[in-house]
Write a protein that holds these residues in place. Structure first.
Motif, PDB file in Angstrom:
ATOM      1  N   SER A   1       0.835  -1.389  -0.010  1.00 20.02           N
ATOM      2  CA  SER A   1       0.031   0.251   0.083  1.00 20.02           C
ATOM      3  C   SER A   1       0.877   1.210   0.000  1.00 20.02           C
ATOM      4  O   SER A   1       1.409   1.675   1.039  1.00 20.02           O
ATOM      5  CB  SER A   1      -0.881  -0.011   1.228  1.00 20.02           C
TER       6      SER A   1
ATOM      7  N   SER B   1       2.503   5.315  -0.023  1.00 18.86           N
ATOM      8  CA  SER B   1       1.949   6.050   0.713  1.00 18.86           C
ATOM      9  C   SER B   1       1.516   7.317  -0.205  1.00 18.86           C
ATOM     10  O   SER B   1       1.247   8.459   0.420  1.00 18.86           O
ATOM     11  CB  SER B   1       3.000   6.486   1.873  1.00 18.86           C
TER      12      SER B   1
ATOM     13  N   THR C   1      -0.790   8.802  -3.506  1.00 23.94           N
ATOM     14  CA  THR C   1      -1.839   8.515  -4.532  1.00 23.94           C
ATOM     15  C   THR C   1      -1.667   8.863  -5.819  1.00 23.94           C
ATOM     16  O   THR C   1      -0.693   9.344  -6.354  1.00 23.94           O
ATOM     17  CB  THR C   1      -3.182   9.417  -3.864  1.00 23.94           C
ATOM     18  N   GLY C   2      -2.708   8.203  -6.816  1.00 20.97           N
ATOM     19  CA  GLY C   2      -2.284   8.413  -8.137  1.00 20.97           C
ATOM     20  C   GLY C   2      -2.521   7.271  -8.941  1.00 20.97           C
ATOM     21  O   GLY C   2      -3.158   6.276  -8.422  1.00 20.97           O
ATOM     22  N   HIS C   3      -2.356   7.079 -10.235  1.00 20.51           N
ATOM     23  CA  HIS C   3      -2.487   5.979 -11.044  1.00 20.51           C
ATOM     24  C   HIS C   3      -1.568   5.086 -10.831  1.00 20.51           C
ATOM     25  O   HIS C   3      -0.305   5.372 -10.661  1.00 20.51           O
ATOM     26  CB  HIS C   3      -2.716   6.377 -12.708  1.00 20.51           C
TER      27      HIS C   3
ATOM     28  N   MET D   1       4.226   3.245  -9.566  1.00 16.91           N
ATOM     29  CA  MET D   1       3.154   4.315  -9.595  1.00 16.91           C
ATOM     30  C   MET D   1       3.354   5.652 -10.536  1.00 16.91           C
ATOM     31  O   MET D   1       4.474   5.643 -10.995  1.00 16.91           O
ATOM     32  CB  MET D   1       2.930   4.802  -8.086  1.00 16.91           C
TER      33      MET D   1
ATOM     34  N   ASN E   1       7.936   5.037  -2.684  1.00 14.19           N
ATOM     35  CA  ASN E   1       6.474   4.812  -2.774  1.00 14.19           C
ATOM     36  C   ASN E   1       6.026   4.891  -4.125  1.00 14.19           C
ATOM     37  O   ASN E   1       5.011   4.609  -4.668  1.00 14.19           O
ATOM     38  CB  ASN E   1       5.796   5.992  -2.084  1.00 14.19           C
TER      39      ASN E   1
ATOM     40  N   MET F   1      -6.802   3.974 -10.709  1.00  9.96           N
ATOM     41  CA  MET F   1      -6.650   4.716  -9.719  1.00  9.96           C
ATOM     42  C   MET F   1      -6.387   4.202  -8.357  1.00  9.96           C
ATOM     43  O   MET F   1      -7.357   3.381  -8.045  1.00  9.96           O
ATOM     44  CB  MET F   1      -7.508   5.951  -9.552  1.00  9.96           C
ATOM     45  N   TYR F   2      -5.316   4.305  -7.872  1.00 12.28           N
ATOM     46  CA  TYR F   2      -5.241   3.665  -6.364  1.00 12.28           C
ATOM     47  C   TYR F   2      -5.897   4.435  -5.489  1.00 12.28           C
ATOM     48  O   TYR F   2      -5.629   5.562  -5.275  1.00 12.28           O
ATOM     49  CB  TYR F   2      -3.571   3.905  -6.118  1.00 12.28           C
ATOM     50  N   THR F   3      -6.648   3.675  -4.653  1.00 15.23           N
ATOM     51  CA  THR F   3      -7.717   4.392  -3.658  1.00 15.23           C
ATOM     52  C   THR F   3      -7.375   4.294  -2.245  1.00 15.23           C
ATOM     53  O   THR F   3      -7.972   4.625  -1.505  1.00 15.23           O
ATOM     54  CB  THR F   3      -8.862   3.976  -3.916  1.00 15.23           C
ATOM     55  N   GLY F   4      -6.171   3.372  -1.958  1.00 14.58           N
ATOM     56  CA  GLY F   4      -5.733   3.015  -0.589  1.00 14.58           C
ATOM     57  C   GLY F   4      -5.999   1.838  -0.035  1.00 14.58           C
ATOM     58  O   GLY F   4      -5.078   1.182   0.725  1.00 14.58           O
TER      59      GLY F   4
END
Length: 344
Positions: free
Chosen positions: A68, A70, A72-74, A95, A151, A172-175
């Protein structure tokens, strides 16, 4: 007319008799007392036994890591699939690099500025404060670049197998974890041990792990951690097992049994049929003679010896050597019943 009178008289007499009979029946029921239950008992004694605890557990990967990032993004690219074997340092995910590239541009610019300010400071053209501010900005960008690089290009922290994949390239990475990495060359298991054995269980003790899938094999394990507290509800404590799994025959999620030799101990061993099971649950109990009355004692089962079994009171001191255990007639008893001892 006389016939009608006679009929009414007979009905009244019958009603009177029924009423009297009912009243007498009620009195009889009220005065009836439950008779003492006839039982056989056995005086409990401590026995010295070579104690082996057999406890069940479920295997887990010694290390499990959710991938996971740390930031965000595609997700630009995922390099592995479920079942892929990876080594420490293997690239797993790349990422979106926009943030990282921006930071690198700022870092290069700040590095040039720091070199200029350093030269000016040497000639006395700028103050120490200006230099310190420039240096702090540069150091902060160095740390930011390191964090974003780790990351953006996510690598495996240990050797293992990819056990879950929740995204595809371009999403899209959502967490939620992108991947799950599980170590299977070494496993662990948590066992729950009755509190009475707490003084006997030590770090480093050897444990045998067996699985019904491989009935003729024993997998050696070692107690790595003995947890320091007792669960007040179950009256057990936990121990963590370290299980080498070089052949990878056993896997995380498998149900196993563990055998732990704790040496010779004093135990209460009773006939197996004297132990009763509460309907609808796995709770076990026995009855003891307490001054002529049945007293119910909750127990847990220990080691079995043919038709006899070790029992451990759930509550400390609820039962001890010298007490009389009901071994025949116990199935008819409820707590508080009077007892008539007919043999022992």
């Amino acid at each position: 007319m006389n016939k009608a009178i006679r009929t009414v008289t007979i009905i009244a007499a019958v009603a009177s008799l029924v009423a009297c009979g009912g009243k007498g029946g009620d009195n009889a029921a009220t005065t009836t007392k439950k008779e003492a239950e006839k039982v056989k008992v056995q005086t409990l004694e401590n026995e010295r036994i070579a104690k082996t605890l057999e406890l069940s557990s479920t295997l887990e990967g010694y290390e499990t890591m959710n991938i996971s990032p740390s930031i965000t993004g595609h997700i630009e690219h995922i390099y592995v699939e479920v079942g892929s074997r990876v080594q420490r340092g293997t690239m797993l995910v790349r990422m979106d690099q926009t943030q990282l590239n921006t930071t690198r541009i700022n870092l290069a610019s700040t590095k040039t500025e720091l070199e200029r300010v350093t030269a000016l400071k040497a000639s006395g053209s700028v103050s120490q404060q200006v230099y310190d501010q420039t240096k702090a900005g540069y150091d902060q960008l160095v740390e930011t670049e390191r964090f974003q690089n780790e990351n953006t290009f996510v690598k495996a922290q240990f050797a293992g197998v990819i056990s879950a994949k929740n995204y595809e390239d371009g999403e899209m990475y959502t967490g939620a974890p992108i991947l799950t990495l599980t170590q299977i060359s070494r496993l662990k298991a948590i066992i729950n041990i009755p509190e009475s054995y707490f003084p006997m269980v030590k770090q480093g003790m050897k444990v045998d792990v067996v699985s019904d899938i491989y009935p003729d094999e024993v997998f050696p394990a070692t107690i790595e951690i003995v947890y320091p507290t007792i669960d007040p509800q179950s009256h057990t404590f936990q121990a963590k097992l370290n299980i080498p799994n070089n052949g990878e025959k056993i896997r995380p999620g498998m149900y196993v049994r563990t055998r732990l030799a704790v040496g010779e101990v004093d135990a209460i061993v009773v006939p197996y049929q004297s132990v009763l099971k509460l309907t609808g649950s796995n709770d076990r109990y026995v009855f003891v003679n307490d001054g002529g009355q049945a007293r119910r004692v909750a127990v847990t089962l220990g080691q079995r010896f043919d038709d006899r079994i070790e029992i451990i009171p759930v509550e400390a001191n609820a039962m001890k050597a010298g007490d009389q255990l009901v071994i025949t007639g116990q199935a008819r008893l409820v707590d508080g019943d009077k007892l008539e001892i007919v043999g022992n």
